[in-house]
Design a protein around this motif. Structure first.
Motif, PDB file in Angstrom:
ATOM      1  N   LEU A 222     -15.331  16.717  -0.796  1.00 12.23           N
ATOM      2  CA  LEU A 222     -16.408  16.574   0.188  1.00 12.23           C
ATOM      3  C   LEU A 222     -16.099  15.466   1.183  1.00 12.23           C
ATOM      4  O   LEU A 222     -16.370  15.600   2.383  1.00 12.23           O
ATOM      5  CB  LEU A 222     -17.727  16.290  -0.535  1.00 12.23           C
ATOM      6  CG  LEU A 222     -18.358  17.468  -1.289  1.00 12.23           C
ATOM      7  CD1 LEU A 222     -19.520  16.984  -2.148  1.00 12.23           C
ATOM      8  CD2 LEU A 222     -18.832  18.543  -0.312  1.00 12.23           C
ATOM      9  N   SER A 295     -20.347  23.521  -2.817  1.00 12.14           N
ATOM     10  CA  SER A 295     -19.566  22.555  -2.035  1.00 12.14           C
ATOM     11  C   SER A 295     -18.453  23.265  -1.275  1.00 12.14           C
ATOM     12  O   SER A 295     -18.145  22.916  -0.127  1.00 12.14           O
ATOM     13  CB  SER A 295     -18.973  21.490  -2.961  1.00 12.14           C
ATOM     14  OG  SER A 295     -19.985  20.729  -3.575  1.00 12.14           O
ATOM     15  N   VAL A 362     -26.523  21.756  -3.074  1.00 17.88           N
ATOM     16  CA  VAL A 362     -25.729  20.719  -3.735  1.00 17.88           C
ATOM     17  C   VAL A 362     -26.631  19.578  -4.198  1.00 17.88           C
ATOM     18  O   VAL A 362     -26.517  19.088  -5.331  1.00 17.88           O
ATOM     19  CB  VAL A 362     -24.619  20.194  -2.794  1.00 17.88           C
ATOM     20  CG1 VAL A 362     -23.938  18.960  -3.395  1.00 17.88           C
ATOM     21  CG2 VAL A 362     -23.592  21.286  -2.520  1.00 17.88           C
TER      22      VAL A 362
END
Length: 418
Positions: A222, A295, A362
């Protein structure tokens, strides 16, 4: 000339402005191969360490069963007693007492059918086929387990094939089954009981390290918007079935040991944490899988990644590691709980800075996984939910997050990835 020109063409193809374009890719591939070799060796050594206790128990049980059958019961061919002992110990850990009973029942069915059909049909190849078929169908009809079916069929084979050359085989077969199963339980409970906490700690390490490592990889993916890294984490977590099965089996085996072995009775209370943690850890695996999958989508869709979001996922990974450590040393998992709540707090900050649809999922999964880890640490579900809501932030933000996550498919529950 062609031979002189070819190397220069290769050099030109792999270099631009003096920089070797292939070196980084080749180095990455070689590093992967080296790490894979180390991981494979480490996994093999871990499996050996996990099984050495069982191997020693099986060897001791086989030796004692042979000695008892040959020296004490005067059996000139003590074959079945050691086989029964090893078969009992080879059963799924936590089911050995049941396996001993199934062993004896299976032998009884096999002896009954073998003798009965020999009287009616005689001996021979086709008679053997009929006896085995009848043994399997009869045990299945009465709801016998796989172990009973196998023992019944194997005993029927022995009766049919050995009866012509060996007289009065039935009673020794009964005795051997009882001796082998009984000695296996004696070794497990009295002579060589394993340390249940040590067994569980060794089994828990791969499952929890797998979860923590893939959450760490997702946090880094991320930060760097590295879709491939997040996808690799998702695929690796899908392979969690073996680790979870070993963890669950170790818990069942520890329960059995602490029940049968007087030397391990004092460990019963210490096993409570692990026994209660198995289901929430399984849920944490599942919800983390959804977190990682979303993600990947978030990165592919180029949604916003607020700075606190990767930190929240990283705190979840650290919470898993702390949970494993505090369980292994018998400490109250306060640090693991604190890190789970910190992950929720960071998720609240990320939500406040603004996220897209996948980002909201998320965030929801961070909260759900943190709640699972809190329950695994010994907190009740109601208390865990209350603490997670408080750590997330203001009531307004809480309501917005709930509305956002419920606008689409509900993310907290997901099909098993293992």
């Amino acid at each position: 000339m062609a031979q002189d020109r070819r190397p220069s063409l290769l050099r030109r193809a792999s270099k631009r402005d003096g920089v070797d374009l292939d070196a980084a890719r080749i180095a990455e591939g070689m590093a992967y191969l080296r790490n894979r070799g180390r991981d494979t060796l480490r996994d093999r050594l871990h499996r050996v360490r996990m099984s050495v206790g069982l191997a020693v128990q099986a060897g001791l049980a086989a030796a004692l069963a042979w000695i008892v059958s040959y020296r004490i019961l005067n059996n000139p061919q003590p074959v079945f007693a050691p086989i029964s002992a090893v078969g009992t110990l080879a059963a799924s850990v936590g089911q050995r007492l049941r396996r001993t009973f199934e062993l004896i029942v299976g032998v009884a069915v096999g002896v009954f059918l073998g003798d009965g059909l020999i009287l009616l049909l005689g001996t021979g190849g086709w008679q053997l086929g009929v006896v085995v078929t009848a043994a399997i169908l009869l045990t299945l009809f009465f709801g016998g387990s796989v172990a009973v079916v196998i023992q019944a069929a194997a005993t029927a084979v022995l009766i049919v094939t050995l009866s012509p050359s060996t007289q009065n085989l039935e009673i020794p077969r009964f005795i051997d089954a009882a001796v082998g199963g009984g000695i296996a339980l004696l070794v497990t409970a009295i002579l060589l009981p394993l340390n249940p906490l040590r067994v569980i700690n060794r089994a828990a390490r791969p499952a929890l390290e797998l979860l923590a490592d893939q959450l760490d990889n997702t946090a880094q993916a991320l930060r760097e918007r590295d879709r491939d890294r997040a996808r690799r984490a998702m695929e690796r977590l899908r392979e969690n079935k073996e680790e979870l099965a070993a963890f669950t089996e170790a818990i069942e085996g520890a329960k059995e040991t602490s029940t049968l072995s007087p030397a391990r009775w004092h460990r019963r209370n210490e096993l409570t944490h692990y026994a209660q943690a198995a289901d929430p850890i399984d849920r944490a695996m599942r919800n983390s899988g959804t977190l990682i999958r979303r993600s990947v989508t978030l990165i592919e869709d180029e949604e916003a990644v607020p700075g606190p979001m990767p930190d929240a996922v990283g705190h979840l990974a650290e919470s898993v590691r702390l949970l494993r450590h505090e369980f292994s040393v018998g400490a109250e998992p306060q640090r693991a709980r604190e890190r789970s709540l910190r992950a929720v707090s960071e998720a609240g900050r990320a939500y406040g800075e603004g996220v897209g649809f996948s980002g909201s999922v998320v965030i929801a999964q961070v909260r759900t996984t943190a709640s699972d880890l809190m329950v695994a640490s010994g907190v009740s579900q109601e208390e865990a939910n209350r603490l997670v809501r408080r750590a997330f932030g203001s009531p307004e933000k809480e309501q917005e997050a709930e509305a956002e996550s419920s606008a689409g498919p509900r993310p907290p529950t997901a099909p098993a990835l293992g």
